[in-house]
Design a protein around this motif. Structure first.
Motif, mmCIF file in Angstrom:
data_model
loop_
_atom_site.group_PDB
_atom_site.id
_atom_site.type_symbol
_atom_site.label_atom_id
_atom_site.label_comp_id
_atom_site.label_asym_id
_atom_site.label_seq_id
_atom_site.Cartn_x
_atom_site.Cartn_y
_atom_site.Cartn_z
ATOM 1 N N ALA A 89 19.237 53.302 17.164
ATOM 2 C CA ALA A 89 18.636 51.696 17.417
ATOM 3 C C ALA A 89 18.705 50.954 16.205
ATOM 4 N N PRO A 90 19.040 49.647 16.435
ATOM 5 C CA PRO A 90 19.329 48.754 15.263
ATOM 6 C C PRO A 90 17.888 48.353 14.663
ATOM 7 N N THR A 91 18.318 48.049 13.310
ATOM 8 C CA THR A 91 16.963 47.676 12.626
ATOM 9 C C THR A 91 17.127 45.994 12.419
ATOM 10 N N ALA A 92 15.825 45.397 11.960
ATOM 11 C CA ALA A 92 15.810 44.033 11.837
ATOM 12 C C ALA A 92 14.533 43.728 11.056
ATOM 13 N N ILE A 93 14.441 42.619 10.464
ATOM 14 C CA ILE A 93 13.437 41.890 9.498
ATOM 15 C C ILE A 93 13.660 40.464 9.578
ATOM 16 N N GLY A 94 12.724 39.715 8.943
ATOM 17 C CA GLY A 94 13.043 38.244 8.886
ATOM 18 C C GLY A 94 14.081 37.764 7.949
ATOM 19 N N GLU A 95 14.433 36.710 8.182
ATOM 20 C CA GLU A 95 15.763 36.339 7.244
ATOM 21 C C GLU A 95 15.341 36.033 6.036
ATOM 22 N N LYS A 96 14.180 35.552 5.696
ATOM 23 C CA LYS A 96 13.769 35.400 4.318
ATOM 24 C C LYS A 96 13.599 36.454 3.516
ATOM 25 N N VAL A 97 14.048 37.781 3.873
ATOM 26 C CA VAL A 97 14.130 38.827 2.990
ATOM 27 C C VAL A 97 15.043 38.830 2.023
ATOM 28 N N VAL A 98 15.999 37.874 2.130
ATOM 29 C CA VAL A 98 16.964 37.643 0.940
ATOM 30 C C VAL A 98 16.530 37.042 -0.131
ATOM 31 N N GLY A 99 15.212 36.375 -0.115
ATOM 32 C CA GLY A 99 14.650 35.818 -1.014
ATOM 33 C C GLY A 99 13.820 36.820 -1.923
ATOM 34 N N VAL A 100 13.337 37.831 -1.235
ATOM 35 C CA VAL A 100 12.575 39.001 -1.670
ATOM 36 C C VAL A 100 13.604 39.877 -2.393
ATOM 37 N N GLN A 101 14.700 40.088 -1.775
ATOM 38 C CA GLN A 101 15.797 40.898 -2.487
ATOM 39 C C GLN A 101 16.153 40.247 -3.836
ATOM 40 N N ALA A 102 16.236 38.886 -3.780
ATOM 41 C CA ALA A 102 16.866 38.353 -5.095
ATOM 42 C C ALA A 102 15.822 38.292 -6.208
ATOM 43 N N LEU A 103 14.452 38.415 -5.666
ATOM 44 C CA LEU A 103 13.406 38.294 -6.740
ATOM 45 C C LEU A 103 13.421 39.717 -7.317
ATOM 46 N N TRP A 104 13.418 40.675 -6.603
ATOM 47 C CA TRP A 104 13.314 42.120 -7.285
ATOM 48 C C TRP A 104 14.633 42.713 -7.831
ATOM 49 N N GLN A 105 15.653 42.145 -7.409
ATOM 50 C CA GLN A 105 16.889 42.393 -8.176
ATOM 51 C C GLN A 105 16.917 41.985 -9.653
ATOM 52 N N LYS A 106 16.316 40.827 -9.917
ATOM 53 C CA LYS A 106 15.947 40.453 -11.247
ATOM 54 C C LYS A 106 14.869 41.350 -11.900
ATOM 55 N N LEU A 107 13.844 41.618 -11.230
ATOM 56 C CA LEU A 107 12.808 42.546 -11.811
ATOM 57 C C LEU A 107 13.211 43.793 -11.912
ATOM 58 N N TYR A 108 14.011 44.453 -11.313
ATOM 59 C CA TYR A 108 14.610 45.791 -11.433
ATOM 60 C C TYR A 108 15.662 45.882 -12.409
ATOM 61 N N ASN A 109 16.343 44.454 -12.571
ATOM 62 C CA ASN A 109 17.627 44.435 -13.333
ATOM 63 C C ASN A 109 18.575 45.422 -12.726
ATOM 64 N N LEU A 110 18.942 45.141 -11.315
ATOM 65 C CA LEU A 110 19.860 45.832 -10.541
ATOM 66 C C LEU A 110 21.065 45.078 -10.811
ATOM 67 N N PRO A 111 22.284 46.059 -10.653
ATOM 68 C CA PRO A 111 23.414 45.411 -10.777
ATOM 69 C C PRO A 111 23.822 44.050 -9.994
ATOM 70 N N ALA A 112 24.789 43.382 -10.470
ATOM 71 C CA ALA A 112 25.011 41.988 -10.087
ATOM 72 C C ALA A 112 25.673 42.078 -8.530
ATOM 73 N N ASP A 113 26.417 43.127 -8.295
ATOM 74 C CA ASP A 113 26.756 43.501 -6.718
ATOM 75 C C ASP A 113 25.695 44.247 -5.939
ATOM 76 N N PHE A 114 24.649 44.092 -6.481
ATOM 77 C CA PHE A 114 23.688 44.519 -5.195
ATOM 78 C C PHE A 114 23.325 43.544 -4.357
ATOM 79 N N PRO A 115 23.606 44.058 -2.935
ATOM 80 C CA PRO A 115 23.545 42.960 -1.838
ATOM 81 C C PRO A 115 22.221 42.164 -1.646
ATOM 82 N N VAL A 116 22.030 41.034 -1.946
ATOM 83 C CA VAL A 116 20.907 40.259 -1.555
ATOM 84 C C VAL A 116 21.155 39.290 -0.591
#
Length: 293
Positions: A89-116
């Motif tokens: 079955a497919p997964t889904a979430i709201g489109e604003k999740v990209v903002g959460v991903q970008a915020l926590w990418q910085k907080l975790y210092n994830l690699p620049a190529d981590f998909p946001v």
């Protein structure tokens, strides 16, 4: 129009509610906010909660057509990806999740190529978007405040409709949810609650947590019950009054014990971090990024 049948599942370890709802005419259904078990003492993950949901789906004869997250959770891991692997079955979430991903990418210092870009899910829903679960229409309401990406799923369009609000509202005797996480806003939360409680009075509101002491855990109240009895809303507070109460309460709350572990799994759509050279996955905890409470 058929009303959805809703089956709640309680996870005592995290105080979380998970849901399966389905259309009794077509037997098509969806899972909302499934929990992947995590033991912070041992670092072990397991699938007991997700297996309970899957067993119910199979025993009831439900054809699972969606696995839905309302937002990236701070208090438990999401089992969405495991359930997709089991069912397709497919997964889904709201489109604003990209903002959460970008915020926590910085907080975790994830690699620049981590998909946001939200590509960890199969579908990103926009505010007002509508999809079907069998013959039941489901409308997406953007409900920011608890997080900047939170959404509500409103299943059904007549009497008996169900709104899955997760961390926007608690049960009436507990009020509303906190808005002090990174990206949260009590101002936005005020508008989101007002929008949810403008739904018809008989709308069944299903919450994501219940922490009220002295009684058994509960998950459901109607819009009318919230307007009459919700301790943060029953007196029709002004925006300023609501924000004062909410912000004062939030200032006393400790951060969720699983937040720093959970977000790095949940911004990946419920996937663990990639295994390292020894074949094991590791969680990364940012030190001194948050003040102790």
């Amino acid at each position: 129009m058929t009303s959805p049948i809703v089956k709640p599942f309680w996870d005592d370890a995290t105080g979380s509610w998970q849901y399966v709802f389905h259309d009794p005419e077509t037997m098509k259904g969806a899972i909302v906010d499934p929990v992947l078990d995590f033991d912070p003492r041992s670092g072990a993950t397991s699938t007991a909660n997700a297996e309970r949901l899957l067993a119910y789906v199979r025993e009831t004869g439900i054809e699972l057509v969606w696995i839905l997250d309302t937002h990236p959770h701070a208090d438990h891991f999401s089992a969405a990806q495991w359930l997709k692997d089991q069912t397709g079955a497919p997964t889904a979430i709201g489109e604003k999740v990209v903002g959460v991903q970008a915020l926590w990418q910085k907080l975790y210092n994830l690699p620049a190529d981590f998909p946001v870009d939200g590509s960890q899910w199969d579908r990103l829903f926009a505010d007002g978007e509508r999809f079907m679960v069998g013959n039941i229409p489901v409308t997406v309401m953007f409900s920011p405040g608890h997080t900047l990406a939170s959404i509500t799923y409103v299943a059904g369009s007549e009497a008996g409709r169900a709104a899955f609000v997760h961390d926007t509202l608690m049960m009436p005797d507990s009020g509303t949810s906190r808005a002090d996480f990174p990206g949260g806003s009590s101002d936005a939360l005020y508008d989101s609650i007002a929008a949810i409680l403008s739904l018809p009075d008989d709308t069944r509101v299903f919450v994501g947590h219940d922490y009220a002491p002295g009684r058994a855990a509960r998950c459901e109240a109607t819009v009318a019950e919230h307007k009459a009895a919700n301790i943060h809303w029953k007196d029709a507070p002004s925006r300023a009054d609501y924000r004062a109460v909410r912000d004062a309460r939030d200032a006393t709350l400790p951060l969720p014990k699983l937040m720093l572990a959970a977000l790095q799994v949940n911004i990946r759509g419920g996937r663990l971090p990639e295994a390292e050279t020894d074949g094991n996955a590791y969680l990364k905890i940012p030190l001194n990024r948050f003040e102790p409470r």
